[in-house]
Design a protein around this motif. Sequence first.
Motif, PDB file in Angstrom:
ATOM      1  N   TYR A   1       0.829  -1.198   0.000  1.00  0.00           N
ATOM      2  CA  TYR A   1       0.000   0.000   0.000  1.00  0.00           C
ATOM      3  C   TYR A   1       0.865   1.249   0.000  1.00  0.00           C
ATOM      4  CZ  TYR A   1      -3.629  -3.258   1.438  1.00  0.00           C
ATOM      5  OH  TYR A   1      -4.497  -4.304   1.504  1.00  0.00           O
ATOM      6  N   HIS A   2       0.413   2.248  -0.754  1.00  0.00           N
ATOM      7  CA  HIS A   2       1.030   3.568  -0.770  1.00  0.00           C
ATOM      8  C   HIS A   2      -0.106   4.582  -0.734  1.00  0.00           C
ATOM      9  CE1 HIS A   2       4.949   1.851  -1.681  1.00  0.00           C
ATOM     10  NE2 HIS A   2       4.350   1.096  -2.583  1.00  0.00           N
ATOM     11  N   ASP A   3      -0.037   5.561   0.151  1.00  0.00           N
ATOM     12  CA  ASP A   3      -1.102   6.555   0.288  1.00  0.00           C
ATOM     13  C   ASP A   3      -1.477   7.149  -1.062  1.00  0.00           C
ATOM     14  OD1 ASP A   3      -1.266   6.207   3.009  1.00  0.00           O
ATOM     15  OD2 ASP A   3      -0.012   7.945   3.489  1.00  0.00           O
ATOM     16  N   GLN A   4      -2.767   7.189  -1.311  1.00  0.00           N
ATOM     17  CA  GLN A   4      -3.354   7.795  -2.502  1.00  0.00           C
ATOM     18  C   GLN A   4      -2.827   7.191  -3.805  1.00  0.00           C
ATOM     19  OE1 GLN A   4      -2.917  12.052  -2.097  1.00  0.00           O
ATOM     20  NE2 GLN A   4      -3.946  12.068  -0.124  1.00  0.00           N
ATOM     21  N   GLN A   5      -2.559   5.891  -3.796  1.00  0.00           N
ATOM     22  CA  GLN A   5      -2.058   5.229  -5.003  1.00  0.00           C
ATOM     23  C   GLN A   5      -2.662   3.845  -5.179  1.00  0.00           C
ATOM     24  OE1 GLN A   5       2.188   4.992  -5.271  1.00  0.00           O
ATOM     25  NE2 GLN A   5       2.488   7.168  -4.902  1.00  0.00           N
ATOM     26  N   ILE A   6      -2.572   3.386  -6.407  1.00  0.00           N
ATOM     27  CA  ILE A   6      -2.881   2.004  -6.753  1.00  0.00           C
ATOM     28  C   ILE A   6      -1.576   1.370  -7.210  1.00  0.00           C
ATOM     29  CG2 ILE A   6      -4.099   0.471  -8.341  1.00  0.00           C
ATOM     30  CD1 ILE A   6      -6.266   2.665  -8.538  1.00  0.00           C
ATOM     31  N   THR A   7      -1.232   0.241  -6.629  1.00  0.00           N
ATOM     32  CA  THR A   7      -0.035  -0.499  -7.016  1.00  0.00           C
ATOM     33  C   THR A   7      -0.491  -1.778  -7.697  1.00  0.00           C
ATOM     34  OG1 THR A   7       1.093   0.346  -5.056  1.00  0.00           O
ATOM     35  CG2 THR A   7       2.087  -1.544  -6.157  1.00  0.00           C
ATOM     36  N   SER A   8       0.198  -2.157  -8.776  1.00  0.00           N
ATOM     37  CA  SER A   8      -0.155  -3.407  -9.446  1.00  0.00           C
ATOM     38  C   SER A   8       1.106  -4.122  -9.895  1.00  0.00           C
ATOM     39  CB  SER A   8      -1.062  -3.144 -10.646  1.00  0.00           C
ATOM     40  OG  SER A   8      -0.377  -2.426 -11.640  1.00  0.00           O
ATOM     41  N   ARG A   9       0.965  -5.433 -10.053  1.00  0.00           N
ATOM     42  CA  ARG A   9       2.082  -6.253 -10.538  1.00  0.00           C
ATOM     43  C   ARG A   9       1.500  -7.388 -11.385  1.00  0.00           C
ATOM     44  NH1 ARG A   9       7.050  -8.007  -7.020  1.00  0.00           N
ATOM     45  NH2 ARG A   9       7.435  -5.838  -7.489  1.00  0.00           N
ATOM     46  N   SER A  10       2.000  -7.503 -12.594  1.00  0.00           N
ATOM     47  CA  SER A  10       1.615  -8.606 -13.461  1.00  0.00           C
ATOM     48  C   SER A  10       2.343  -9.865 -12.996  1.00  0.00           C
ATOM     49  CB  SER A  10       1.987  -8.292 -14.908  1.00  0.00           C
ATOM     50  OG  SER A  10       1.758  -9.429 -15.711  1.00  0.00           O
ATOM     51  N   LEU A  11       1.618 -10.983 -12.975  1.00  0.00           N
ATOM     52  CA  LEU A  11       2.207 -12.245 -12.525  1.00  0.00           C
ATOM     53  C   LEU A  11       2.378 -13.258 -13.654  1.00  0.00           C
ATOM     54  CD1 LEU A  11       0.266 -12.712  -9.168  1.00  0.00           C
ATOM     55  CD2 LEU A  11       2.500 -11.642  -9.545  1.00  0.00           C
ATOM     56  N   ASN A  12       2.058 -12.880 -14.888  1.00  0.00           N
ATOM     57  CA  ASN A  12       2.120 -13.815 -16.008  1.00  0.00           C
ATOM     58  C   ASN A  12       3.482 -14.497 -16.115  1.00  0.00           C
ATOM     59  OD1 ASN A  12       0.137 -11.713 -16.448  1.00  0.00           O
ATOM     60  ND2 ASN A  12      -0.294 -12.762 -18.363  1.00  0.00           N
TER      61      ASN A  12
ATOM     62  N   ALA B   1      -2.930  -3.537  -5.176  1.00  0.00           N
ATOM     63  CA  ALA B   1      -3.069  -2.983  -3.827  1.00  0.00           C
ATOM     64  C   ALA B   1      -3.630  -1.577  -3.995  1.00  0.00           C
ATOM     65  CB  ALA B   1      -1.737  -2.943  -3.092  1.00  0.00           C
ATOM     66  N   PHE B   2      -4.851  -1.365  -3.515  1.00  0.00           N
ATOM     67  CA  PHE B   2      -5.509  -0.057  -3.574  1.00  0.00           C
ATOM     68  C   PHE B   2      -5.448   0.560  -2.190  1.00  0.00           C
ATOM     69  CE2 PHE B   2      -8.842   0.166  -7.150  1.00  0.00           C
ATOM     70  CZ  PHE B   2      -8.113  -0.626  -8.003  1.00  0.00           C
ATOM     71  N   ALA B   3      -4.973   1.785  -2.107  1.00  0.00           N
ATOM     72  CA  ALA B   3      -5.106   2.530  -0.861  1.00  0.00           C
ATOM     73  C   ALA B   3      -6.583   2.873  -0.689  1.00  0.00           C
ATOM     74  CB  ALA B   3      -4.265   3.800  -0.903  1.00  0.00           C
ATOM     75  N   GLN B   4      -7.019   3.044   0.541  1.00  0.00           N
ATOM     76  CA  GLN B   4      -8.410   3.386   0.814  1.00  0.00           C
ATOM     77  C   GLN B   4      -8.838   4.584  -0.012  1.00  0.00           C
ATOM     78  OE1 GLN B   4      -9.273   4.055   4.936  1.00  0.00           O
ATOM     79  NE2 GLN B   4     -11.414   4.497   4.568  1.00  0.00           N
ATOM     80  N   ALA B   5     -10.033   4.513  -0.601  1.00  0.00           N
ATOM     81  CA  ALA B   5     -10.678   5.560  -1.396  1.00  0.00           C
ATOM     82  C   ALA B   5     -10.167   5.641  -2.839  1.00  0.00           C
ATOM     83  CB  ALA B   5     -10.593   6.919  -0.729  1.00  0.00           C
TER      84      ALA B   5
END
Length: 102
Positions: free
Chosen positions: A13-24, A37-41
């Motif tokens: 989690y990171h404040d005010q951010q969306i983190t993503s990772r491809s697993l293919n 990983a979505f930060a709240q809101a």
Amino acid sequence: MMTQLHLNELVHYHDQQITSRSLNSRLAIEQPTTLYAFAQAETISNETSEQTKLITILDGCLVITQKSQPITAQTGDLITIPAGTLHGFSAQTDCRFLQIEL
């Protein structure tokens, strides 16, 4: 070859951010598989996909809107979004989820 991943350790989690990772690549599979990983809101606006999506909530609470109908998904829930369905995401709390496109 079998692969073991600890999903909650791969995105943070990171404040005010969306983190993503491809697993293919890690899983050696063709199906788009993404860990979020979505930060709240945090939100993703309405979109459609040509593929069916399977969403499993790893922790937290995520509202998924399908055809203007909100679905509240929590840790352990599995949601199916049919191909071509308008949908959006909104994190009610910090939330991690896995999305597999079929």
